[in-house]
Design a protein around this motif. Structure first.
Motif, PDB file in Angstrom:
ATOM      1  N   ASN A 118      40.410  36.856  35.173  1.00  0.00           N
ATOM      2  CA  ASN A 118      41.376  35.756  35.148  1.00  0.00           C
ATOM      3  C   ASN A 118      42.636  36.200  34.405  1.00  0.00           C
ATOM      4  OD1 ASN A 118      40.493  35.610  32.477  1.00  0.00           O
ATOM      5  ND2 ASN A 118      39.524  33.615  32.698  1.00  0.00           N
ATOM      6  N   THR A 119      43.672  35.390  34.494  1.00  0.00           N
ATOM      7  CA  THR A 119      44.988  35.837  34.029  1.00  0.00           C
ATOM      8  C   THR A 119      45.072  36.153  32.535  1.00  0.00           C
ATOM      9  OG1 THR A 119      45.713  33.511  33.895  1.00  0.00           O
ATOM     10  CG2 THR A 119      46.265  34.732  35.899  1.00  0.00           C
ATOM     11  N   PRO A 120      44.281  35.534  31.632  1.00  0.00           N
ATOM     12  CA  PRO A 120      44.339  35.981  30.240  1.00  0.00           C
ATOM     13  C   PRO A 120      43.942  37.454  30.059  1.00  0.00           C
ATOM     14  CG  PRO A 120      43.385  33.796  30.340  1.00  0.00           C
ATOM     15  CD  PRO A 120      43.501  34.280  31.753  1.00  0.00           C
ATOM     16  N   GLY A 121      43.352  38.031  31.091  1.00  0.00           N
ATOM     17  CA  GLY A 121      43.060  39.459  31.049  1.00  0.00           C
ATOM     18  C   GLY A 121      44.306  40.307  30.876  1.00  0.00           C
ATOM     19  N   ALA A 122      45.444  39.770  31.268  1.00  0.00           N
ATOM     20  CA  ALA A 122      46.706  40.512  31.123  1.00  0.00           C
ATOM     21  C   ALA A 122      47.025  40.808  29.666  1.00  0.00           C
ATOM     22  CB  ALA A 122      47.857  39.736  31.765  1.00  0.00           C
ATOM     23  N   ILE A 123      46.433  40.041  28.729  1.00  0.00           N
ATOM     24  CA  ILE A 123      46.626  40.310  27.295  1.00  0.00           C
ATOM     25  C   ILE A 123      45.294  40.666  26.632  1.00  0.00           C
ATOM     26  CG2 ILE A 123      48.707  38.890  27.093  1.00  0.00           C
ATOM     27  CD1 ILE A 123      46.908  36.710  25.802  1.00  0.00           C
ATOM     28  N   GLY A 124      44.300  41.049  27.443  1.00  0.00           N
ATOM     29  CA  GLY A 124      43.007  41.447  26.906  1.00  0.00           C
ATOM     30  C   GLY A 124      42.145  40.306  26.430  1.00  0.00           C
ATOM     31  N   ALA A 125      42.466  39.073  26.840  1.00  0.00           N
ATOM     32  CA  ALA A 125      41.744  37.897  26.359  1.00  0.00           C
ATOM     33  C   ALA A 125      41.046  37.154  27.486  1.00  0.00           C
ATOM     34  CB  ALA A 125      42.706  36.948  25.638  1.00  0.00           C
ATOM     35  N   GLY A 126      40.768  37.863  28.583  1.00  0.00           N
ATOM     36  CA  GLY A 126      40.168  37.216  29.735  1.00  0.00           C
ATOM     37  C   GLY A 126      38.659  37.326  29.756  1.00  0.00           C
ATOM     38  N   GLY A 171      38.107  31.912  37.214  1.00  0.00           N
ATOM     39  CA  GLY A 171      39.265  32.487  37.891  1.00  0.00           C
ATOM     40  C   GLY A 171      40.432  31.519  37.937  1.00  0.00           C
ATOM     41  N   SER A 172      40.148  30.283  38.324  1.00  0.00           N
ATOM     42  CA  SER A 172      41.189  29.248  38.405  1.00  0.00           C
ATOM     43  C   SER A 172      41.372  28.490  37.099  1.00  0.00           C
ATOM     44  CB  SER A 172      40.827  28.237  39.518  1.00  0.00           C
ATOM     45  OG  SER A 172      40.699  28.864  40.769  1.00  0.00           O
ATOM     46  N   GLY A 173      40.406  28.610  36.205  1.00  0.00           N
ATOM     47  CA  GLY A 173      40.389  27.802  34.984  1.00  0.00           C
ATOM     48  C   GLY A 173      41.640  27.821  34.136  1.00  0.00           C
ATOM     49  N   PRO A 174      42.299  28.983  33.955  1.00  0.00           N
ATOM     50  CA  PRO A 174      43.519  28.956  33.148  1.00  0.00           C
ATOM     51  C   PRO A 174      44.561  27.957  33.665  1.00  0.00           C
ATOM     52  CG  PRO A 174      42.780  31.202  33.383  1.00  0.00           C
ATOM     53  CD  PRO A 174      41.893  30.372  34.277  1.00  0.00           C
ATOM     54  N   ALA A 175      44.628  27.780  34.977  1.00  0.00           N
ATOM     55  CA  ALA A 175      45.594  26.814  35.521  1.00  0.00           C
ATOM     56  C   ALA A 175      45.266  25.398  35.063  1.00  0.00           C
ATOM     57  CB  ALA A 175      45.607  26.881  37.050  1.00  0.00           C
ATOM     58  N   TYR A 176      43.971  25.096  34.919  1.00  0.00           N
ATOM     59  CA  TYR A 176      43.588  23.762  34.454  1.00  0.00           C
ATOM     60  C   TYR A 176      44.046  23.550  33.005  1.00  0.00           C
ATOM     61  CZ  TYR A 176      40.152  24.841  38.174  1.00  0.00           C
ATOM     62  OH  TYR A 176      39.532  25.257  39.318  1.00  0.00           O
TER      63      TYR A 176
END
Length: 269
Positions: A118-126, A171-176
């Motif tokens: 998921n997108t927090p992976g972009a800062i190592g927090a996914g 996967g979609s959760g960050p958007a929520y």
């Protein structure tokens, strides 16, 4: 695997995060990045690490192929991806909506693992979930875990039958969560708070609550109850949010809809 050779097909935000993590790995992999429009970050990384990073080089069979293109263009990219795959290549797909069977048919190999970051992976927090064939080698799962660690925590393998639901949740959760910030800021404005302050209050509240959830080790339910005293201000709000048609019901409906859409997309792959 000492100094594995990796072909990274697609270098968006996830690809950037992976490449950054691999550069600091003990195994010191050799990385070939394939992307027709590399970002400035990728260009700078290649320039600074020319001995280990290649960009859009001629394809050759490699140890690991990481497929990080958008699923909509996978069909047209599959032939070019095949050129990087040899008899001993492990393929790791981080595309949504394309099942193991379809990947195997398009790429000509069954040595494939699916991953849903998921997108927090972009800062190592996914968080990334893995899905693998039943006959997947243990060493391949270990390698996939190591490759994906730069994005954050890795879980699985999880049954492919559940992967649509996993995608709908994490996967979609960050958007929520981002939408919750928007909604909370909007509610603050509705109470007369200036937009800038409303945004700051909402953002910092969500960020702080997430940090407390991680640090405390307590369940979300326990932390919620600790904030809401009997007959108090928070309880008045939760009475609205948790009623029959409130947030729990809406979240179930939303996740169900997202999972159904992912299954529909997968069925067409």
């Amino acid at each position: 695997m000492a100094s594995p050779r990796i072909a990274l097909i697609g270098a968006g935000r996830m690809g950037e995060a992976l490449a950054t993590g691999w550069l600091s790995a003990r195994s010191k992999p050799q990385i070939n990045i394939v992307d027709p429009e590399p970002s400035d970050l990728i260009l700078a990384m290649v320039e600074d690490n020319a001995a280990r990073l290649g960009l859009n080089q001629a394809p050759e069979a490699t140890d690991i192929v990481v497929v990080a293109v958008k699923p909509q263009i996978f069909a047209e990219a599959a032939e070019n991806i095949q050129a990087w795959i040899g008899p001993d290549t492990l393929v790791l797909s981080i595309m949504a909506g394309i099942r193991l069977k379809a990947l195997a048919a398009s790429l000509g190999t069954t040595r494939i693992i699916r991953a849903m970051p998921n997108t927090p992976g972009a800062i190592g927090a996914g968080i990334t979930a893995l899905c693998a064939p039943e006959d997947c080698l243990k060493k391949d799962l270990t390698l996939a875990n190591r490759l994906l660690t730069p994005l954050g925590r890795v879980v699985g393998p999880i049954s492919e039958a559940l992967f649509s639901s996993v995608t709908a949740v994490s996967g979609s959760g960050p958007a929520y969560v981002f939408m919750l910030v928007e909604a909370l800021a909007g509610a603050a404005e509705g109470e007369g708070i200036a937009p800038d302050l409303a945004e700051t209050l909402a953002r910092e509240t969500i960020i702080g609550a997430a940090a407390l959830l991680e640090d405390s080790g307590e369940s979300a339910a326990a932390l919620r109850k600790a904030v809401a005293s009997k007959g108090g201000v928070t309880e008045a709000a939760l009475d609205i949010l948790m009623r029959g048609d409130g947030m729990p019901s809406l979240m179930r409906e939303a996740v169900r809809a997202a999972a159904a859409r992912e299954r529909a997309l997968s069925a067409g792959s």
